[in-house]
Design a protein around this motif. Structure first.
Motif, PDB file in Angstrom:
ATOM      1  N   TYR A   1       2.728   3.377  -6.135  1.00  0.00           N
ATOM      2  CA  TYR A   1       1.383   3.579  -5.607  1.00  0.00           C
ATOM      3  C   TYR A   1       0.713   2.227  -5.410  1.00  0.00           C
ATOM      4  CZ  TYR A   1       2.238   8.231  -7.572  1.00  0.00           C
ATOM      5  OH  TYR A   1       2.788   9.436  -7.883  1.00  0.00           O
ATOM      6  N   ILE A   2      -0.065   2.125  -4.356  1.00  0.00           N
ATOM      7  CA  ILE A   2      -0.889   0.944  -4.122  1.00  0.00           C
ATOM      8  C   ILE A   2      -2.338   1.413  -4.055  1.00  0.00           C
ATOM      9  CG2 ILE A   2      -1.479  -0.920  -2.544  1.00  0.00           C
ATOM     10  CD1 ILE A   2       1.416  -1.068  -1.721  1.00  0.00           C
ATOM     11  N   PHE A   3      -3.179   0.854  -4.919  1.00  0.00           N
ATOM     12  CA  PHE A   3      -4.576   1.250  -4.997  1.00  0.00           C
ATOM     13  C   PHE A   3      -5.464   0.114  -4.506  1.00  0.00           C
ATOM     14  CE2 PHE A   3      -2.465   3.412  -8.582  1.00  0.00           C
ATOM     15  CZ  PHE A   3      -2.739   4.737  -8.267  1.00  0.00           C
ATOM     16  N   SER A   4      -6.462   0.454  -3.727  1.00  0.00           N
ATOM     17  CA  SER A   4      -7.492  -0.530  -3.380  1.00  0.00           C
ATOM     18  C   SER A   4      -8.629  -0.480  -4.384  1.00  0.00           C
ATOM     19  CB  SER A   4      -8.044  -0.257  -1.982  1.00  0.00           C
ATOM     20  OG  SER A   4      -8.673   1.023  -1.933  1.00  0.00           O
ATOM     21  N   THR A   5      -8.568   0.505  -5.296  1.00  0.00           N
ATOM     22  CA  THR A   5      -9.591   0.636  -6.334  1.00  0.00           C
ATOM     23  C   THR A   5      -8.943   0.510  -7.714  1.00  0.00           C
ATOM     24  OG1 THR A   5      -9.331   3.048  -6.330  1.00  0.00           O
ATOM     25  CG2 THR A   5     -11.065   2.107  -4.922  1.00  0.00           C
ATOM     26  N   GLN A   6      -9.763   0.135  -8.689  1.00  0.00           N
ATOM     27  CA  GLN A   6      -9.311  -0.017 -10.060  1.00  0.00           C
ATOM     28  C   GLN A   6     -10.402   0.494 -11.001  1.00  0.00           C
ATOM     29  OE1 GLN A   6      -9.757  -3.044  -8.224  1.00  0.00           O
ATOM     30  NE2 GLN A   6      -7.793  -2.687  -7.204  1.00  0.00           N
ATOM     31  N   PRO A   7     -10.066   0.667 -12.293  1.00  0.00           N
ATOM     32  CA  PRO A   7     -11.124   0.949 -13.258  1.00  0.00           C
ATOM     33  C   PRO A   7     -12.176  -0.158 -13.192  1.00  0.00           C
ATOM     34  CG  PRO A   7      -8.971   1.289 -14.256  1.00  0.00           C
ATOM     35  CD  PRO A   7      -8.727   0.658 -12.917  1.00  0.00           C
ATOM     36  N   PRO A   8     -13.455   0.184 -13.118  1.00  0.00           N
ATOM     37  CA  PRO A   8     -14.497  -0.845 -12.944  1.00  0.00           C
ATOM     38  C   PRO A   8     -14.466  -1.936 -14.004  1.00  0.00           C
ATOM     39  CG  PRO A   8     -15.409   1.339 -12.609  1.00  0.00           C
ATOM     40  CD  PRO A   8     -14.021   1.534 -13.127  1.00  0.00           C
ATOM     41  N   VAL A   9     -14.072  -1.563 -15.226  1.00  0.00           N
ATOM     42  CA  VAL A   9     -14.089  -2.546 -16.317  1.00  0.00           C
ATOM     43  C   VAL A   9     -13.046  -3.643 -16.107  1.00  0.00           C
ATOM     44  CG1 VAL A   9     -12.422  -1.357 -17.787  1.00  0.00           C
ATOM     45  CG2 VAL A   9     -14.215  -2.748 -18.834  1.00  0.00           C
ATOM     46  N   LEU A  10     -12.015  -3.361 -15.326  1.00  0.00           N
ATOM     47  CA  LEU A  10     -10.928  -4.316 -15.161  1.00  0.00           C
ATOM     48  C   LEU A  10     -11.406  -5.636 -14.564  1.00  0.00           C
ATOM     49  CD1 LEU A  10      -7.953  -5.064 -15.282  1.00  0.00           C
ATOM     50  CD2 LEU A  10      -7.651  -3.979 -13.063  1.00  0.00           C
ATOM     51  N   ALA A  11     -12.223  -5.563 -13.510  1.00  0.00           N
ATOM     52  CA  ALA A  11     -12.706  -6.793 -12.869  1.00  0.00           C
ATOM     53  C   ALA A  11     -13.503  -7.637 -13.851  1.00  0.00           C
ATOM     54  CB  ALA A  11     -13.564  -6.448 -11.654  1.00  0.00           C
TER      55      ALA A  11
END
Length: 288
Positions: free
Chosen positions: A75-85
């Motif tokens: 899978y390729i996601f353009s989104t991540q868990p917000p806390v990751l950034a």
């Protein structure tokens, strides 16, 4: 010599006028299409280049492999868990600034505040959004919207989106803040000043209009109504692998080695590795 070539061409054209017409017409259409598409292509290649320091802004994406039986699902996601950034920014000195935006299509993946487990509740926002306000005559006006988003308080400082009303550093610095486009301001309030007006989201949560921004052209940031992430800070600041909601942008310091930054972000001993292994044993992921 040139005159001879011209005479020969004219003779050939006169000999087969129908085919000559077809060839000339086809060539003309081809040139016309080329010039039209050339303008369009060069315009698209300039997308989002009006932002200050655009050459140092990068969007994060996730390359995720998950073991599914005998095969690995990719899978390729353009989104991540917000806390990751936020975690990546805190751990990496090359990050000068970051901002996150959660588009309406991902509202239904926002998690409830509280212990984040596999049984934690989903947010009540959903992707179906209606906004309403009550005018001076106590009449309620209701609108269905499709281009809403939550964004970090520095969103209008990070991106060069011009505000008609409000200050970039202040318009999203309160939990109930909502910044709307000029088109939305006219649609909702006509000639009235929209600042300070109250909007009800799905008839349950109230927001106050704190700013109005000009139309933005040639950008992927297709939003008309921006709410502050301070409103959902408790939900999004937890390490939840299922909360793939935020599009995250990093502004790297001048002179940063991008490959080195990607390697640090993708390090399997780095952030959230143990967390992902706990929930998805055997999985691998990289960030770019």
């Amino acid at each position: 010599m040139l005159i001879n070539y011209i005479k020969l061409a004219l003779r050939l054209l006169a000999r087969n006028p129908f085919f000559a017409f077809i060839n000339v017409l086809g060539l003309s259409v081809g040139f016309a299409v080329f010039f039209v598409l050339w303008h369009h292509a060069t315009y698209e290649l300039q997308s989002d280049r009006f932002h200050k320091d655009y050459e140092r802004i990068y969007r994060l994406y996730t390359d995720f492999f998950f073991p599914g039986g005998k095969n690995w699902d990719h899978y390729i996601f353009s989104t991540q868990p917000p806390v990751l950034a936020k975690l990546l920014s805190e751990k990496n000195k090359d990050v000068e600034d970051l901002t996150r935006i959660i588009h309406q299509k991902n509202f239904d993946a926002i998690r409830w505040h509280g212990p984040q487990t596999d049984t934690a509740g989903w947010s009540d926002f959903g992707t179906e959004i209606t906004l309403s306000y009550i005018d001076a005559t106590q009449e309620r006006h209701l609108f269905k919207e499709t281009t809403c988003a939550f964004a970090d308080p520095n969103f209008f400082q990070y991106f060069s989106i011009e505000l008609i009303e409000g200050r970039p550093e202040k318009v999203l610095n309160r939990a109930d803040a909502a910044v709307i486009s000029e088109a939305i301001a006219i649609k909702y309030f006509g000639k009235e000043d929209p600042i300070g007006k109250t909007l009800m989201l799905n008839e349950e949560r109230s927001f106050t209009v704190t700013g109005v921004f000009k139309p933005v052209q040639n950008t992927h940031l297709n939003v008309e109504i921006v709410f502050s992430t301070l409103h959902i800070a408790n939900e999004i600041d937890s390490s939840d692998p299922y909360q793939e909601t935020a599009v995250s942008y990093f502004k790297l310091r001048e002179g940063t080695d991008l490959r080195a930054f990607e390697k640090a972000a993708a390090d399997e001993t780095g952030l959230l590795w143990d967390f992902f292994q706990k929930h998805f044993p055997g999985s691998t992921y990289t960030y770019h």
